[in-house]
Motif scaffolding. Structure first.
Motif, PDB file in Angstrom:
ATOM      1  N   UNK A  65      47.389  50.598 -41.853  1.00  0.00           N
ATOM      2  CA  UNK A  65      46.384  51.049 -40.879  1.00  0.00           C
ATOM      3  C   UNK A  65      47.024  51.460 -39.553  1.00  0.00           C
ATOM      4  N   UNK A  66      48.229  50.934 -39.289  1.00  0.00           N
ATOM      5  CA  UNK A  66      48.863  51.203 -37.996  1.00  0.00           C
ATOM      6  C   UNK A  66      48.490  50.184 -36.944  1.00  0.00           C
ATOM      7  N   UNK A  67      47.859  49.074 -37.359  1.00  0.00           N
ATOM      8  CA  UNK A  67      47.504  48.010 -36.409  1.00  0.00           C
ATOM      9  C   UNK A  67      48.683  47.082 -36.161  1.00  0.00           C
ATOM     10  N   UNK A  85      47.052  53.595 -35.282  1.00  0.00           N
ATOM     11  CA  UNK A  85      45.888  53.834 -36.143  1.00  0.00           C
ATOM     12  C   UNK A  85      45.497  55.306 -36.134  1.00  0.00           C
TER      13      UNK A  85
ATOM     14  N   UNK B 149      40.032  45.661 -32.913  1.00  0.00           N
ATOM     15  CA  UNK B 149      40.802  46.224 -34.029  1.00  0.00           C
ATOM     16  C   UNK B 149      40.001  47.335 -34.707  1.00  0.00           C
ATOM     17  N   UNK B 152      40.010  50.368 -32.628  1.00  0.00           N
ATOM     18  CA  UNK B 152      41.298  51.076 -32.669  1.00  0.00           C
ATOM     19  C   UNK B 152      41.413  51.936 -33.911  1.00  0.00           C
ATOM     20  N   UNK B 153      40.963  51.402 -35.072  1.00  0.00           N
ATOM     21  CA  UNK B 153      41.068  52.223 -36.283  1.00  0.00           C
ATOM     22  C   UNK B 153      40.161  53.447 -36.189  1.00  0.00           C
ATOM     23  N   UNK B 154      39.118  53.362 -35.337  1.00  0.00           N
ATOM     24  CA  UNK B 154      38.212  54.507 -35.209  1.00  0.00           C
ATOM     25  C   UNK B 154      38.646  55.460 -34.106  1.00  0.00           C
ATOM     26  N   UNK B 155      39.853  55.262 -33.597  1.00  0.00           N
ATOM     27  CA  UNK B 155      40.389  56.220 -32.638  1.00  0.00           C
ATOM     28  C   UNK B 155      40.045  55.909 -31.199  1.00  0.00           C
TER      29      UNK B 155
END
Lengths: 267, 254
Positions: A65-67, A85, B149, B152-155
């Motif tokens: 995911x890039x986290x 991410x 978190x 963050x994954x949603x930009x």
């Protein structure tokens, strides 16, 4: 068709994990979470990562995911090293992680609003499309606390799918749900996976779940996290988690898991 | 409707008891004026305009100071929550000064600013600021990390995450801090107005003060009543919309 842009596809989604190792600093000293893990995932493939707690499968998912960043080795997605991410790789968590200050529609819009190149009207259409896809057209403007656990995960699925990612990363998304709801979601997830042609990496500790969903089941062992064995599941779809064939595969994988655990304990 | 009738019944009973106590002369009328005289006094100052002008003076001071406190307090609370060094410095200062009854700022404000509007403003800001900082800090530190978190994954990152995730996620705490800050500011402003004459404007506190000077108990009681009503009104206007939103979205309604 206003959906055209939002649904337009894709660059290659091949994932390449090369010799990845990871250590965590804890108060009791460093913990070796992953040791020299390599894994290839083809575009459109459904891969399940299985293993007991502490085998680093969630850590690996976070790295895709890039986290999180690997300590050693590399994670490459669609030919590009993963540094942060991206909307090309969306994640679903065990808790739905929906925002309680937004309604169901607002949650799906959140991921779309960050996606450039769409008008607001197009974003609304796309959000509605995905809420319908997960069967929640009647609950678009429901508050999150009014939804059941299964409905929350459906909203989370719609939210993850809405920016049209090439890879969907799922970290035990159904673990907290009851068996009936879970079985419904297995069916829905497989239907959507086929329809959207998305690559899925799915983490679970439930071997039957892994067999009934995955093209491939990758078995991890803990302390440190390593890949022990891979199983290709060739059963026709849709699969029934209660079927004899699924149970047969699951028994083999569970036996292999126990073998590795006993070996691991001896080291 | 039933709740309204219950409330109405209660207050009618209360006023009747008051009137009865007055009529029986249990206490001297100088100490317990009749409800009628209190209403008459309010009517008079409403007609001659002094009720409105002093309410406006007080509210101007309160609202200006309150919003300054809010606008400074929320960002400072965010910073103390996120920066360890600020938490150990500004955070500790806020904790200490929040414990200081805000009326204690009045002597200092008078020495610094003299009998001016600035002194009043300062007292109100000091009443608001520390509670808002502390509540915001608590709110931000209680934000579920999985929201960040997921965002963050949603930009979402940087300022977008602060405004669109951290701020709404900590809203339940911030609103309770806003309420506390309001209560502190309101109390300290009244204390300041009662004890200090500011030539640039006579507020409600001054009317209360002169009521005592003139031994006019109906004036004292009337102004107290007005102050209570303003407090209730502020709660309805300022906080009810927020609280309704929180109850609806978070599902905390009883």
């Amino acid at each position: 068709m206003t959906l055209a842009h939002g649904l337009s596809a894709p660059t290659s989604a091949h994932l390449a994990i090369e010799k990845v190792s990871k250590w965590f600093e804890t108060s009791r000293g460093p913990v070796h979470a992953l040791d020299n893990v390599s894994l290839q995932v083809a575009e459109g493939e459904f891969v399940c990562l299985v293993g007991p707690s502490g085998c680093g499968k969630s850590t690996l998912l976070n790295m895709i995911a890039g986290l999180e960043m690997p300590g050693q080795g590399s994670v490459v997605a669609a030919g590009q090293p993963v540094k942060e991410p991206s909307r090309a790789r969306m994640m679903m968590f065990q808790e739905a992680a929906l925002f309680p200050w937004l309604d169901a529609f607002g949650n799906v819009m959140f991921s779309l609003k960050r996606k450039p190149g769409l008008t607001d009207a197009e974003r609304r259409d796309v959000a509605e499309y995905y809420l319908k896809l997960v069967g929640l057209e009647k609950f678009m403007h429901a508050n999150i606390h009014e939804l059941s656990g299964g409905m929350k995960q459906r909203v989370a699925l719609a939210r993850a799918l809405a920016p049209n990612p090439r890879v969907l990363l799922m970290d035990e998304p159904f673990a907290a749900l009851d068996a009936m709801t879970r079985e419904q979601l297995y069916g829905d997830l497989q239907r959507i996976w086929k329809q959207r042609n998305v690559t899925i990496v799915f983490v679970t500790h439930n071997v039957r779940e892994a067999v009934s969903l995955g093209d491939r089941v990758v078995l991890f062992s803990p302390h440190p996290g390593r890949i022990r064995e891979e199983f290709t599941v060739t059963l026709p779809r849709p699969r029934d988690i209660n079927s004899v064939e699924v149970a047969g595969y699951a028994t083999r994988i569970t036996r292999a898991l126990k073998d590795h655990m006993e070996h691991g304990a001896g080291i | 409707m039933k709740r309204f009738l219950t409330a109405l019944f209660f207050f009618v009973l209360l006023i009747a008891a008051w009137h009865w106590a007055y009529a029986r002369r249990i206490w001297s009328p100088v100490l317990v004026p009749s409800p009628e005289s209190v209403v008459r006094y309010i009517w008079e100052i409403a007609l001659d305009g002094s009720l409105w002008s002093s309410t406006v003076v007080t509210m101007k001071r309160l609202v200006a100071g309150y919003f300054i406190g809010l606008l400074a307090g929320v960002p400072l609370g965010f910073l103390t929550a996120r920066v360890q060094a600020l938490r150990d410095t500004v955070g500790v200062l806020a904790l200490g000064l929040q414990g200081l009854p805000s009326v204690c700022w009045v002597p200092l404000a008078l020495l610094w600013f003299g009998q001016t509007e600035s002194a009043m403003l300062f007292v109100v800001v000091m009443g608001t600021l520390w509670s808002v900082i502390l509540a915001t800090e608590t709110g931000v530190r209680n934000v579920n990390p999985i929201y960040i978190r997921a965002a963050r994954t949603m930009g979402s990152s940087g300022l977008h995450t602060w405004v669109n995730v951290m701020l709404p996620a900590s809203l339940p705490f911030i609103v309770s801090g806003m309420k506390q800050g309001w209560a502190f500011a309101w109390r300290s402003l009244m204390a300041a107005e009662i004890y200090v004459t500011i030539i640039t404007g006579f507020g409600l506190g001054h009317l209360l003060h002169y009521g005592r000077e003139l031994n006019a108990m109906e004036q004292v009681v009337a102004i107290m009543l007005v102050i209570v009503l303003i407090g209730l009104l502020a709660d309805k206007i300022l906080f009810s919309p927020f609280e309704k939103f929180l109850h609806r979205r978070w599902g905390t309604e009883k």
